[in-house]
Enzyme design. Structure first.
Site, PDB file in Angstrom:
ATOM      1  N   ARG A 236       0.857  -1.185   0.000  1.00  0.00           N
ATOM      2  CA  ARG A 236       0.000   0.000   0.000  1.00  0.00           C
ATOM      3  C   ARG A 236       0.896   1.239   0.000  1.00  0.00           C
ATOM      4  O   ARG A 236       1.919   1.277   0.689  1.00  0.00           O
ATOM      5  CB  ARG A 236      -0.905   0.058   1.243  1.00  0.00           C
ATOM      6  CG  ARG A 236      -2.097  -0.890   1.212  1.00  0.00           C
ATOM      7  CD  ARG A 236      -3.132  -0.516   0.147  1.00  0.00           C
ATOM      8  NE  ARG A 236      -4.241  -1.463   0.090  1.00  0.00           N
ATOM      9  CZ  ARG A 236      -4.307  -2.548  -0.696  1.00  0.00           C
ATOM     10  NH1 ARG A 236      -3.314  -2.846  -1.503  1.00  0.00           N
ATOM     11  NH2 ARG A 236      -5.379  -3.324  -0.682  1.00  0.00           N
ATOM     12  N   GLU A 265      -3.350   6.990  -3.712  1.00  0.00           N
ATOM     13  CA  GLU A 265      -3.875   6.291  -4.887  1.00  0.00           C
ATOM     14  C   GLU A 265      -5.400   6.327  -4.961  1.00  0.00           C
ATOM     15  O   GLU A 265      -5.975   6.505  -6.038  1.00  0.00           O
ATOM     16  CB  GLU A 265      -3.398   4.839  -4.795  1.00  0.00           C
ATOM     17  CG  GLU A 265      -3.752   3.996  -5.968  1.00  0.00           C
ATOM     18  CD  GLU A 265      -3.215   2.562  -5.802  1.00  0.00           C
ATOM     19  OE1 GLU A 265      -2.148   2.375  -5.193  1.00  0.00           O
ATOM     20  OE2 GLU A 265      -3.891   1.652  -6.284  1.00  0.00           O
ATOM     21  N   HIS A 288      -1.190  -0.840  -9.952  1.00  0.00           N
ATOM     22  CA  HIS A 288      -1.868  -1.726  -8.987  1.00  0.00           C
ATOM     23  C   HIS A 288      -2.422  -2.983  -9.691  1.00  0.00           C
ATOM     24  O   HIS A 288      -3.619  -3.270  -9.638  1.00  0.00           O
ATOM     25  CB  HIS A 288      -3.005  -0.979  -8.268  1.00  0.00           C
ATOM     26  CG  HIS A 288      -3.290  -1.559  -6.910  1.00  0.00           C
ATOM     27  ND1 HIS A 288      -3.671  -0.802  -5.835  1.00  0.00           N
ATOM     28  CD2 HIS A 288      -3.247  -2.850  -6.456  1.00  0.00           C
ATOM     29  CE1 HIS A 288      -3.856  -1.581  -4.782  1.00  0.00           C
ATOM     30  NE2 HIS A 288      -3.602  -2.826  -5.134  1.00  0.00           N
TER      31      HIS A 288
HETATM   32  P1  NAD Z   1      -0.549 -10.852   5.584  1.00  0.00           P
HETATM   33  O1  NAD Z   1      -1.477 -10.388   6.650  1.00  0.00           O
HETATM   34  O2  NAD Z   1      -0.515 -12.297   5.267  1.00  0.00           O
HETATM   35  O3  NAD Z   1       0.940 -10.389   5.910  1.00  0.00           O
HETATM   36  C1  NAD Z   1       1.247  -9.162   6.515  1.00  0.00           C
HETATM   37  C2  NAD Z   1       2.419  -9.419   7.453  1.00  0.00           C
HETATM   38  O4  NAD Z   1       2.826  -8.162   8.019  1.00  0.00           O
HETATM   39  C3  NAD Z   1       2.062 -10.329   8.632  1.00  0.00           C
HETATM   40  O5  NAD Z   1       2.942 -11.434   8.693  1.00  0.00           O
HETATM   41  C4  NAD Z   1       2.206  -9.425   9.846  1.00  0.00           C
HETATM   42  O6  NAD Z   1       2.676 -10.117  11.002  1.00  0.00           O
HETATM   43  C5  NAD Z   1       3.242  -8.430   9.356  1.00  0.00           C
HETATM   44  N1  NAD Z   1       3.302  -7.209  10.173  1.00  0.00           N
HETATM   45  C6  NAD Z   1       2.389  -6.741  11.045  1.00  0.00           C
HETATM   46  N2  NAD Z   1       2.868  -5.626  11.637  1.00  0.00           N
HETATM   47  C7  NAD Z   1       4.094  -5.394  11.112  1.00  0.00           C
HETATM   48  C8  NAD Z   1       5.073  -4.404  11.332  1.00  0.00           C
HETATM   49  N3  NAD Z   1       4.899  -3.412  12.215  1.00  0.00           N
HETATM   50  N4  NAD Z   1       6.224  -4.482  10.629  1.00  0.00           N
HETATM   51  C9  NAD Z   1       6.424  -5.476   9.731  1.00  0.00           C
HETATM   52  N5  NAD Z   1       5.521  -6.448   9.487  1.00  0.00           N
HETATM   53  C10 NAD Z   1       4.370  -6.413  10.171  1.00  0.00           C
HETATM   54  O7  NAD Z   1      -0.897  -9.975   4.293  1.00  0.00           O
HETATM   55  P2  NAD Z   1      -0.692 -10.379   2.757  1.00  0.00           P
HETATM   56  O8  NAD Z   1      -1.909 -11.077   2.291  1.00  0.00           O
HETATM   57  O9  NAD Z   1       0.635 -10.990   2.583  1.00  0.00           O
HETATM   58  O10 NAD Z   1      -0.723  -8.903   2.106  1.00  0.00           O
HETATM   59  C11 NAD Z   1       0.400  -8.043   2.266  1.00  0.00           C
HETATM   60  C12 NAD Z   1       0.132  -6.701   1.622  1.00  0.00           C
HETATM   61  O11 NAD Z   1      -0.070  -6.859   0.205  1.00  0.00           O
HETATM   62  C13 NAD Z   1      -1.105  -5.953   2.128  1.00  0.00           C
HETATM   63  O12 NAD Z   1      -0.785  -4.597   2.343  1.00  0.00           O
HETATM   64  C14 NAD Z   1      -2.082  -6.056   0.987  1.00  0.00           C
HETATM   65  O13 NAD Z   1      -2.972  -4.974   0.968  1.00  0.00           O
HETATM   66  C15 NAD Z   1      -1.142  -6.035  -0.196  1.00  0.00           C
HETATM   67  N6  NAD Z   1      -1.712  -6.553  -1.450  1.00  0.00           N
HETATM   68  C16 NAD Z   1      -1.459  -5.903  -2.611  1.00  0.00           C
HETATM   69  C17 NAD Z   1      -1.966  -6.380  -3.799  1.00  0.00           C
HETATM   70  C18 NAD Z   1      -1.695  -5.688  -5.102  1.00  0.00           C
HETATM   71  O14 NAD Z   1      -2.490  -5.831  -6.039  1.00  0.00           O
HETATM   72  N7  NAD Z   1      -0.601  -4.966  -5.233  1.00  0.00           N
HETATM   73  C19 NAD Z   1      -2.770  -7.534  -3.819  1.00  0.00           C
HETATM   74  C20 NAD Z   1      -2.978  -8.200  -2.631  1.00  0.00           C
HETATM   75  C21 NAD Z   1      -2.447  -7.699  -1.446  1.00  0.00           C
END
Ligand code: NAD
Length: 310
Positions: A236, A265, A288
């Site tokens: 994000r 965005e 995106h």
């Molecule tokens: P997820 O919840 O599986 O993983 C997120 C991780 O971040 C977790 O392991 C959590 O413990 C960790 N976390 C929490 N607090 C933290 C901190 N302070 N510092 C570092 N890490 C921390 O999520 P995901 O499904 O892997 O998604 C990850 C990201 O990808 C999200 O922001 C989501 O919105 C984004 N995303 C983007 C797209 C795209 O089209 N570009 C598509 C899907 C998801």
């Protein structure tokens, strides 16, 4: 009487048809975001709703609702656009669609990583503008990039997508470290944020935005870099203070920036400092598209449709 479901933005026909077989469905035909001021009034007439990241479901939205709406199925990962606490107070179920595109987002991450390392945006622009043909090439300097093989990758957020990126990066011989205060993954080395920034050739962010992670990459942290890393953000825009990224590129503290998401965005992309400066530095941005594969999107839409009970 059939329950009424509102779909705020277009979804794939086959998923829409499935929903229509059991419910009275209204699709936002124009497929432009519903205005904030009209949103609650419209949503209030439905039992359920499928919404997208463009819909701002804040406290004000929930305060205006009477008690008809029972479930909101969001397309996408996380709840950045939904005040989940207010929904809970109104006893409205809120769901999202994680795990539908982990591989796809990881692939775009690797694409941006290599794209930034090899200055792909500059190169493609050169070819498209015909300047390549006219250029007298100095082979000691022309488009010199970096190989990512055997470099160190630091992952911030070792969740579902972070883990897939780590595995893919290993195939390039990258040494993978991660920072995640909540999760462990024994296959990779865990470290703290300061150390990760110091040792990484590439830093890739895979956390959600919240109070702890907003602007996790900022001027203070960028000053800790030692290896002029490339920074990649497919999560994000607000995880990164983009003005500080531009500052770091200008001062050569980092060597490139690759992103699939930008700050502001969902408000106005033109206000993103990354977009404003895209032609002046080694920046590569995709619009995106991380989760945008046919299969992944269809899985997400069907997952949302399955949340509604007759
Ligand atoms: P997820 O919840 O599986 O993983 C997120 C991780 O971040 C977790 O392991 C959590 O413990 C960790 N976390 C929490 N607090 C933290 C901190 N302070 N510092 C570092 N890490 C921390 O999520 P995901 O499904 O892997 O998604 C990850 C990201 O990808 C999200 O922001 C989501 O919105 C984004 N995303 C983007 C797209 C795209 O089209 N570009 C598509 C899907 C998801």
């Amino acid at each position: 009487m059939k329950k009424k479901i509102l779909i705020t933005r277009k979804i794939m026909d086959s998923a829409e048809e499935r929903l229509k077989s059991n419910f009275d469905v209204l699709l936002n035909e124009k497929d432009i975001p519903i205005k904030n001021e009209d949103f609650a009034k419209i949503a209030d007439q439905y039992d359920g709703m499928i919404c997208s990241g463009w819909d701002k479901l804040d406290k004000n939205f929930f305060n205006q609702l009477n008690n008809k709406l029972q479930i909101i199925a969001g397309i996408g990962i996380g709840y950045d656009n939904i005040d989940v606490e207010s929904a809970k107070n109104k006893k409205i179920i809120v769901t999202n669609s994680p795990n539908k595109s982990n591989d796809a987002v990881a692939e775009v991450t690797i694409f941006l990583l290599i794209g930034a390392a090899r200055k792909a945006y500059e190169g493609i622009k050169m070819v498209k503008s015909d300047k390549w043909k006219e250029k007298k090439i100095d082979w000691t300097d022309f488009m010199l990039g970096q190989s990512i093989s055997n470099k160190t990758l630091g992952i911030i957020g070792m969740g579902r997508i972070g883990r897939v990126v780590a595995k893919r990066a290993k195939a390039f011989g990258m040494k993978v470290f991660y920072y995640d205060p909540l999760k462990q993954d024994k296959k990779f080395k865990k470290t703290n944020l300061k150390k990760l920034i110091e040792i990484s050739d590439v830093i890739s962010i895979h956390a959600h935005v919240n109070e702890q992670t907003k602007y996790i990459i900022n001027k203070k942290n960028l000053k800790l870099t030692k290896k002029k890393p490339i920074i990649i953000n497919t999560s994000r825009g607000e995880l990164v203070k983009e003005d500080d990224i531009i500052w770091a590129l200008k001062n050569k503290l980092i060597s490139g920036y690759g992103a699939d998401v930008v700050e502001k965005e969902f408000i106005d992309i033109r206000k993103s400092p990354i977009i404003k400066n895209i032609n002046d530095y080694n920046i590569i941005v995709t619009p995106h598209i991380g989760g945008m594969t046919y299969q992944g999107q269809l899985r997400a839409y069907n997952y949302a449709v399955d949340k509604f009970k007759k």
